[in-house]
Design a protein around this motif. Sequence first.
Motif, PDB file in Angstrom:
ATOM      1  N   THR A 346       0.216  14.325   5.710  1.00  0.00           N
ATOM      2  CA  THR A 346      -0.272  13.105   6.353  1.00  0.00           C
ATOM      3  C   THR A 346       0.768  11.996   6.285  1.00  0.00           C
ATOM      4  O   THR A 346       1.042  11.306   7.278  1.00  0.00           O
ATOM      5  CB  THR A 346      -1.577  12.645   5.678  1.00  0.00           C
ATOM      6  OG1 THR A 346      -2.608  13.584   5.989  1.00  0.00           O
ATOM      7  CG2 THR A 346      -1.996  11.262   6.136  1.00  0.00           C
ATOM      8  N   LEU A 347       1.343  11.805   5.119  1.00  0.00           N
ATOM      9  CA  LEU A 347       2.313  10.722   4.949  1.00  0.00           C
ATOM     10  C   LEU A 347       3.597  11.003   5.739  1.00  0.00           C
ATOM     11  O   LEU A 347       4.174  10.086   6.348  1.00  0.00           O
ATOM     12  CB  LEU A 347       2.610  10.533   3.469  1.00  0.00           C
ATOM     13  CG  LEU A 347       1.396  10.066   2.640  1.00  0.00           C
ATOM     14  CD1 LEU A 347       1.713  10.118   1.148  1.00  0.00           C
ATOM     15  CD2 LEU A 347       0.958   8.670   3.044  1.00  0.00           C
ATOM     16  N   LYS A 351       5.202   8.868   9.082  1.00  0.00           N
ATOM     17  CA  LYS A 351       6.616   8.475   9.210  1.00  0.00           C
ATOM     18  C   LYS A 351       7.198   8.977  10.527  1.00  0.00           C
ATOM     19  O   LYS A 351       7.900   8.244  11.226  1.00  0.00           O
ATOM     20  CB  LYS A 351       7.418   9.026   8.029  1.00  0.00           C
ATOM     21  CG  LYS A 351       8.921   8.777   8.102  1.00  0.00           C
ATOM     22  CD  LYS A 351       9.624   9.395   6.900  1.00  0.00           C
ATOM     23  CE  LYS A 351      11.142   9.339   7.057  1.00  0.00           C
ATOM     24  NZ  LYS A 351      11.640   7.940   6.993  1.00  0.00           N
ATOM     25  N   GLN A 352       6.868  10.219  10.870  1.00  0.00           N
ATOM     26  CA  GLN A 352       7.375  10.794  12.114  1.00  0.00           C
ATOM     27  C   GLN A 352       6.806  10.094  13.335  1.00  0.00           C
ATOM     28  O   GLN A 352       7.516   9.839  14.318  1.00  0.00           O
ATOM     29  CB  GLN A 352       7.041  12.281  12.161  1.00  0.00           C
ATOM     30  CG  GLN A 352       7.534  12.987  13.424  1.00  0.00           C
ATOM     31  CD  GLN A 352       7.110  14.443  13.471  1.00  0.00           C
ATOM     32  OE1 GLN A 352       5.981  14.773  13.103  1.00  0.00           O
ATOM     33  NE2 GLN A 352       8.000  15.307  13.906  1.00  0.00           N
ATOM     34  N   LEU A 357       7.229   1.922   8.443  1.00  0.00           N
ATOM     35  CA  LEU A 357       6.355   0.839   7.993  1.00  0.00           C
ATOM     36  C   LEU A 357       5.888   1.138   6.570  1.00  0.00           C
ATOM     37  O   LEU A 357       5.530   2.275   6.255  1.00  0.00           O
ATOM     38  CB  LEU A 357       5.143   0.736   8.919  1.00  0.00           C
ATOM     39  CG  LEU A 357       4.212  -0.458   8.726  1.00  0.00           C
ATOM     40  CD1 LEU A 357       4.909  -1.751   9.085  1.00  0.00           C
ATOM     41  CD2 LEU A 357       2.960  -0.280   9.594  1.00  0.00           C
ATOM     42  N   PRO A 358       5.884   0.155   5.667  1.00  0.00           N
ATOM     43  CA  PRO A 358       5.427   0.406   4.293  1.00  0.00           C
ATOM     44  C   PRO A 358       4.007   0.953   4.263  1.00  0.00           C
ATOM     45  O   PRO A 358       3.126   0.485   4.995  1.00  0.00           O
ATOM     46  CB  PRO A 358       5.516  -0.975   3.635  1.00  0.00           C
ATOM     47  CG  PRO A 358       6.597  -1.678   4.394  1.00  0.00           C
ATOM     48  CD  PRO A 358       6.442  -1.206   5.816  1.00  0.00           C
ATOM     49  N   LEU A 359       3.787   1.937   3.395  1.00  0.00           N
ATOM     50  CA  LEU A 359       2.494   2.591   3.265  1.00  0.00           C
ATOM     51  C   LEU A 359       1.963   2.470   1.857  1.00  0.00           C
ATOM     52  O   LEU A 359       2.719   2.403   0.888  1.00  0.00           O
ATOM     53  CB  LEU A 359       2.601   4.085   3.615  1.00  0.00           C
ATOM     54  CG  LEU A 359       3.017   4.457   5.034  1.00  0.00           C
ATOM     55  CD1 LEU A 359       3.054   5.971   5.182  1.00  0.00           C
ATOM     56  CD2 LEU A 359       2.078   3.839   6.055  1.00  0.00           C
ATOM     57  N   TYR A 360       0.650   2.467   1.753  1.00  0.00           N
ATOM     58  CA  TYR A 360      -0.065   2.596   0.492  1.00  0.00           C
ATOM     59  C   TYR A 360      -1.155   3.639   0.701  1.00  0.00           C
ATOM     60  O   TYR A 360      -1.805   3.651   1.755  1.00  0.00           O
ATOM     61  CB  TYR A 360      -0.713   1.270   0.063  1.00  0.00           C
ATOM     62  CG  TYR A 360       0.272   0.172  -0.232  1.00  0.00           C
ATOM     63  CD1 TYR A 360       0.667  -0.104  -1.540  1.00  0.00           C
ATOM     64  CD2 TYR A 360       0.823  -0.578   0.807  1.00  0.00           C
ATOM     65  CE1 TYR A 360       1.577  -1.120  -1.807  1.00  0.00           C
ATOM     66  CE2 TYR A 360       1.739  -1.588   0.547  1.00  0.00           C
ATOM     67  CZ  TYR A 360       2.119  -1.842  -0.761  1.00  0.00           C
ATOM     68  OH  TYR A 360       3.032  -2.841  -1.016  1.00  0.00           O
ATOM     69  N   VAL A 403       9.221   9.086   2.682  1.00  0.00           N
ATOM     70  CA  VAL A 403       8.134   8.200   3.093  1.00  0.00           C
ATOM     71  C   VAL A 403       8.250   6.864   2.356  1.00  0.00           C
ATOM     72  O   VAL A 403       8.499   6.826   1.144  1.00  0.00           O
ATOM     73  CB  VAL A 403       6.763   8.852   2.814  1.00  0.00           C
ATOM     74  CG1 VAL A 403       5.632   7.870   3.085  1.00  0.00           C
ATOM     75  CG2 VAL A 403       6.599  10.108   3.661  1.00  0.00           C
ATOM     76  N   ASN A 404       8.053   5.783   3.082  1.00  0.00           N
ATOM     77  CA  ASN A 404       8.177   4.425   2.540  1.00  0.00           C
ATOM     78  C   ASN A 404       6.870   4.040   1.849  1.00  0.00           C
ATOM     79  O   ASN A 404       6.102   3.208   2.327  1.00  0.00           O
ATOM     80  CB  ASN A 404       8.518   3.463   3.675  1.00  0.00           C
ATOM     81  CG  ASN A 404       8.890   2.076   3.173  1.00  0.00           C
ATOM     82  OD1 ASN A 404       9.140   1.870   1.989  1.00  0.00           O
ATOM     83  ND2 ASN A 404       8.929   1.126   4.083  1.00  0.00           N
TER      84      ASN A 404
END
Length: 475
Positions: A346-347, A351-352, A357-360, A403-404
């Motif tokens: 998923t993460l 990204k793809q 964009l920053p993720l949590y 991943v960010n």
Amino acid sequence: MPPFAPAPIEFPANFLWGAATAAYQVEGSPLADGAGISSWHRFVRTPGRVRDGDTGDIACDHYRRWPEDLQLMRQLGLTSYRFSISWSRILPEGRGRVNPAGLAHYERKVDALLAAGIAPNITLYHWDLPAALDDRGGWLNPDIVEWFGDYAEVLFKALGDRVPMWATLNEPWVITDGGYLHGTLAPGHRSAFEAAIAARRLMGAHGRAVQAFRALVPARPDRPERKIGLVVNIEPKYPASSSVADHAAAARADAYMNRQFLDPALRGQTPPELPEVFGEAWEDWTAEELALARQPLDFVGINYYTRAVVRDDPAVWLQRAAPVRQVQATHTETAWEVYPPGLTDTLLWFKQQYGDLPLYVTENGSAFYDPPTVDGPWLEDPLRVDYLRRHLRALHAARAGGVNLHGYYAWSLLDNLEWAHGYSKRFGLIHVDYATQKRTPKVTAALYAQVIASQGRCLNDTVDPPSAGLLPVSR
């Protein structure tokens, strides 16, 4: 033998470790101190809607016991706490008059969290719409875009100088699918036409709130950065076979659940599969609606629980895609497959699809059977321990893949009212005896405390220490 050894697990020192709750699920006292009635307060009183007729009248009594729960957060070592605000506590009629006592409650909580070194992460809307607005059409009324913007402005003016992270909406897909398509959640409607309309209103409200945030909480050099984002639930869709039909079914299911809200928010467009998914219920979004939905975001929160393997099925409402149960897999009490690689996928997919964009990860957790009462200082919950450990390893794999990712929030801090399931499903790190309100840490909480203290390095161990050695506190 694999071609390379996996990198040792270690998360950066500034990685946020949190737990999450939602107002109606934990607070109780829904009408205290001048609060108005919410859609969920009314929904739980409709016969047959919620298992065993359970209500949120007491829940975890978090509205009164939050200082005690704050001590549990400190003992866990949390660096952030994600919680939602009850709209009807702030604006009892949904608009207009502000309730000072309701606002003061959240101000006290925010100040106490900051004093404890725990960053508040506030969600403006986690499904509990003021009943007065539901009476006016709720998420079907075009005026709700401005109503939500006005509500957001009240909170940004009161708390914008103190709260570092905000989310506009939690899981807009669940709001539309459960509340307006299948009727399993408040307000309990069953209409594809309404679900399509509600999606547009929700994303308009999201955009309006982001605009209000930018106007009222501008970046300043004398305080930490303030952030606003959107929280979505993602369930990766894997085709059940290599057939063209199953791949098309997976694409429809992905568009309906995963891209229906992300594409407008991040691309200013709707997924091309949606007209086929909704059929005659579909209406193209206007250019103005798409422009409002697409506001600059500081982060996206992703809630991940499971995956879906789907096959083509023309009999299924809307998506024409049916899930295929993986019979050899472990499933939780909510019948969700335990599939940690889906979190990594998923993460990486995000990204793809949408860039860096920053993720949590704003929710991730599991419901397994726990007894209603506990004797002793902790509760053994080995299945949940295994779930947490494996998903945190999957989280690290996503970071290693570029991943960010900046933080993780376990769902949930406390056992709570699991919406239409009532109190039958327990997700908490902390066990709640609903008859006495006694809090008891589970071994999952102990493992999570160790993960936080070691910045994840303990996940490299193949064998966990004894349970008692993990516990953050004896109670």
